[in-house]
Design a protein around this motif. Structure first.
Motif, short mmCIF file in Angstrom:
data_model
loop_
_atom_site.label_atom_id
_atom_site.label_comp_id
_atom_site.label_asym_id
_atom_site.label_seq_id
_atom_site.Cartn_x
_atom_site.Cartn_y
_atom_site.Cartn_z
N GLN A 90 2.92 13.98 -9.58
CA GLN A 90 3.96 15.00 -9.67
C GLN A 90 4.55 15.06 -11.07
OE1 GLN A 90 4.86 17.19 -7.16
NE2 GLN A 90 5.95 18.17 -8.85
N LEU A 92 0.88 4.13 -2.91
CA LEU A 92 0.68 5.56 -2.65
C LEU A 92 1.85 6.39 -3.19
CD1 LEU A 92 -0.76 5.48 0.99
CD2 LEU A 92 -1.98 6.11 -1.10
N ALA A 93 3.07 5.88 -2.98
CA ALA A 93 4.24 6.59 -3.48
C ALA A 93 4.23 6.67 -5.00
CB ALA A 93 5.52 5.91 -2.99
N ALA A 94 3.81 5.57 -5.64
CA ALA A 94 3.75 5.56 -7.10
C ALA A 94 2.70 6.53 -7.61
CB ALA A 94 3.45 4.14 -7.59
N GLU A 136 0.83 -1.21 0.00
CA GLU A 136 0.00 0.00 0.00
C GLU A 136 0.87 1.26 0.00
OE1 GLU A 136 -2.45 -0.50 3.40
OE2 GLU A 136 -3.85 -1.90 2.42
N ALA A 137 1.95 1.23 0.78
CA ALA A 137 2.84 2.40 0.81
C ALA A 137 3.48 2.64 -0.55
CB ALA A 137 3.92 2.19 1.88
N GLN A 138 3.89 1.55 -1.21
CA GLN A 138 4.50 1.70 -2.53
C GLN A 138 3.48 2.20 -3.55
OE1 GLN A 138 6.16 -2.20 -3.23
NE2 GLN A 138 8.12 -1.66 -2.26
N ASP A 171 1.64 9.25 -6.05
CA ASP A 171 2.16 10.61 -5.84
C ASP A 171 3.19 10.97 -6.91
OD1 ASP A 171 0.57 10.88 -3.64
OD2 ASP A 171 2.15 10.40 -2.18
N ALA A 172 4.05 10.00 -7.24
CA ALA A 172 5.07 10.26 -8.25
C ALA A 172 4.44 10.51 -9.61
CB ALA A 172 6.04 9.07 -8.32
#
Length: 228
Positions: free
Chosen positions: A75, A67-69, A63-65, A71-72
């Motif tokens: 951006q 979310l990071a993906a 899940e953290a990965q 966001d990336a």
């Protein structure tokens, strides 16, 4: 089983229990490569608990990965839009400058571009003038040095180089530039006397020597008289 990781250094290593990358600081080669999350369920009697803990850990990592993906990606989309807008702005500016440069200055839009171009043209003209003046100074300094070797003293019929004044080619060239050379020399002597930047050669009598003294007006006037 001993490990090969560096000791007393914060690093990322793959846990031998859950298989995920976790932070470690090893103090001995015999330290277990097992993360803090997994130490509570080591042992065969805790297999079910271990599996559930691993599933929860992997789900959290996934899940953290994700979310990071996300966001990336967001951006990257924002950056791409900003870059596209900047490219369009620069292309419009290039088009406007090109139209101005090819002779359509009067038809260029009344914007900051015209003022920017005018300032740039002024800077370029000032720089070109400065470079031209420096080239002139270098050439006049060469002529001054030549004049120290080729001049006619008062009442003499021969050039200082030993040739008859009428047949010395260097003297003939210098005579054609005599007034320009005198004007240049006088201007630079005045600059040197005031402490300003000048173009006189280091050996010129008006240039201060290492002791801070100069030949001054007497030596300068004497040399001018020799060339008269």
């Amino acid at each position: 089983m001993p490990h090969d990781y560096a000791l007393h250094t914060a690093l990322q290593a793959r846990c031998l229990c859950c298989g995920s990358l976790q932070p470690f600081t090893f103090s001995s080669p015999s330290d277990q490569v097992v993360c803090a999350h997994c130490r509570s369920h080591l042992g065969p009697e805790k297999a079910e608990r271990r599996d559930l803990a691993h599933i929860a850990l992997w789900r959290g990592i996934s899940e953290a990965q994700a979310l990071a993906a996300a966001d990336a990606a967001e951006q990257a989309e924002t950056d791409a839009a900003a870059a596209s807008a900047r490219i369009s702005e620069l292309e419009a500016k290039v088009t406007e400058l090109s139209a101005t440069v090819i002779g359509q200055f009067d038809s260029a839009p009344a914007s900051g571009i015209r003022e920017e171009l005018q300032s740039d043209l002024v800077r370029r003209a000032e720089r070109a003038t400065e470079l031209a003046n420096r080239r002139t100074d270098r050439m006049m300094a060469v002529l001054w040095r030549a004049a120290t070797l080729h001049h006619v003293a008062a009442g003499a019929a021969a050039c200082s180089c030993g040739k008859p004044a009428a047949t010395c080619p260097e003297l003939r060239i210098l005579n054609s530039e005599q007034q320009a050379l005198r004007d240049w020399e006088a201007k630079n002597v005045a600059l040197a006397a005031s402490g300003a930047r000048h173009a006189l050669p280091p050996e010129h009598p008006a240039v201060p020597d290492a002791a801070g003294t100069a030949g001054g007006a007497t030596a300068y006037s004497s040399r001018r008289k020799q060339r008269n």
